[in-house]
Design an enzyme around this catalytic site. Structure first.
Site, PDB file in Angstrom:
ATOM      1  CG  ASP A  52       8.249 -31.692  18.742  1.00 55.24           C
ATOM      2  OD1 ASP A  52       7.960 -32.802  19.035  1.00 55.24           O
ATOM      3  OD2 ASP A  52       8.358 -30.646  17.971  1.00 55.24           O
ATOM      4  CE  LYS A  73      10.186 -36.264  14.873  1.00 56.72           C
ATOM      5  NZ  LYS A  73       9.587 -35.952  13.512  1.00 56.72           N
ATOM      6  CG  MET A 186      16.867 -27.951  12.520  1.00 58.72           C
ATOM      7  SD  MET A 186      15.369 -29.155  11.854  1.00 58.72           S
ATOM      8  CE  MET A 186      14.853 -27.881  10.556  1.00 58.72           C
TER       9      MET A 186
END
Length: 267
Positions: A52, A73, A186
């Site tokens: 990632d 991502k 996030m």
């Protein structure tokens, strides 16, 4: 005893990575020193590493000879689809590869490791979970903020902030009413919405708050403020994702510990 000799003594405890298996592993919050021995062993044995965006480049040096597949991502940017990532894991394992799925933090803490494990199980692919130091606790320790402190908290809440302001959003008012510290993953893009919702839920604007980015790496930044001011101060200082938001009285311990540490150094 040298470091190499210490590792050699532990080697018999390391599990062999078998062909056709997938290991879902946590790379910790950033610094390679946060890796577990199991994850280092997996990197050394893997034929393919699917990693990632939060995995620090220095960690991949341990995967010498493995095929590297970046599937990071990023909110607002072109990103790999989860279905495509899962299909890649299954396809590579089907070819007899030792497949390491490497994620920042811990694979089971907001890392979609559970989804990938279910897909592998459904496809009949043998898998193993290698836990990692989750980003919240690694970042707090690196920033000098205790996750728990007697007299301050009896619990700590880990939450995701990517859905703030949507029908899928958390009940921030309910979290505020617990009076316990909250660590938000996030959530930087929705910081204003989250802060406002927590204040509406009863948290005082003067509640200590912090943002930690690039935790445990040389680029680590820590912004300490209050719930009422942190959105504006984050904009003023140019702090950007990825990062963690910490809200609660535990944040105030950073200054206290820092002052005492300085007194000890100067004594």
């Amino acid at each position: 005893m040298s470091f190499d000799k210490a590792l050699a003594r532990l080697a018999p405890q390391i599990v062999e990575f078998e062909p056709g298996h997938v290991w879902l592993a946590g790379a910790g919050p950033g610094n390679a020193g946060q890796l577990t021995l199991d994850v280092v062993s997996a990197l050394a044995q893997a034929d393919a590493v699917i990693y990632d965006a939060l995995v620090d480049a220095s960690i991949l040096r341990a995967a010498d000879g493995a095929d590297l597949h970046f599937v990071g991502k990023r909110g607002g940017k072109a990103s790999a689809r989860q279905d495509d990532i899962t299909a890649l894991l299954i396809a590579l394992a089907g070819r007899g590869k030792r497949v390491l799925r490497l994620k920042g933090g811990d694979p089971y803490v907001f890392g979609r490791g559970g989804e990938e494990a279910l897909a592998l199980a459904a496809a009949g692919i043998p898998f193993r979970i290698l836990p990692g130091v989750t980003s919240a606790f690694g970042a707090l320790a690196s920033a000098g903020i205790p996750a728990t402190m007697r007299g301050f908290n009896k619990a700590i809440i880990l939450a995701t902030g990517h859905a703030a302001g949507t029908p899928d959003d958390l009940d921030w008012a309910a979290l505020a009413k617990t009076g316990q510290p909250i660590v938000v993953y996030m959530g930087l893009a929705n910081l204003a919405k989250i802060a406002a919702a927590l204040v509406r839920g009863g948290l005082a604007p003067a509640t200590p708050a912090a943002i930690i980015t690039a935790a445990t790496t040389p680029e680590e930044r820590v912004l300490v403020s209050t719930l009422g001011r942190i959105t504006q101060e984050a904009a003023n200082t140019g702090i950007t994702s990825p990062g963690l938001i910490v809200i609660g009285e535990i944040v105030s311990m950073r200054a206290q510990l820092g002052q005492l540490a300085n007194l000890v150094k100067s004594a």
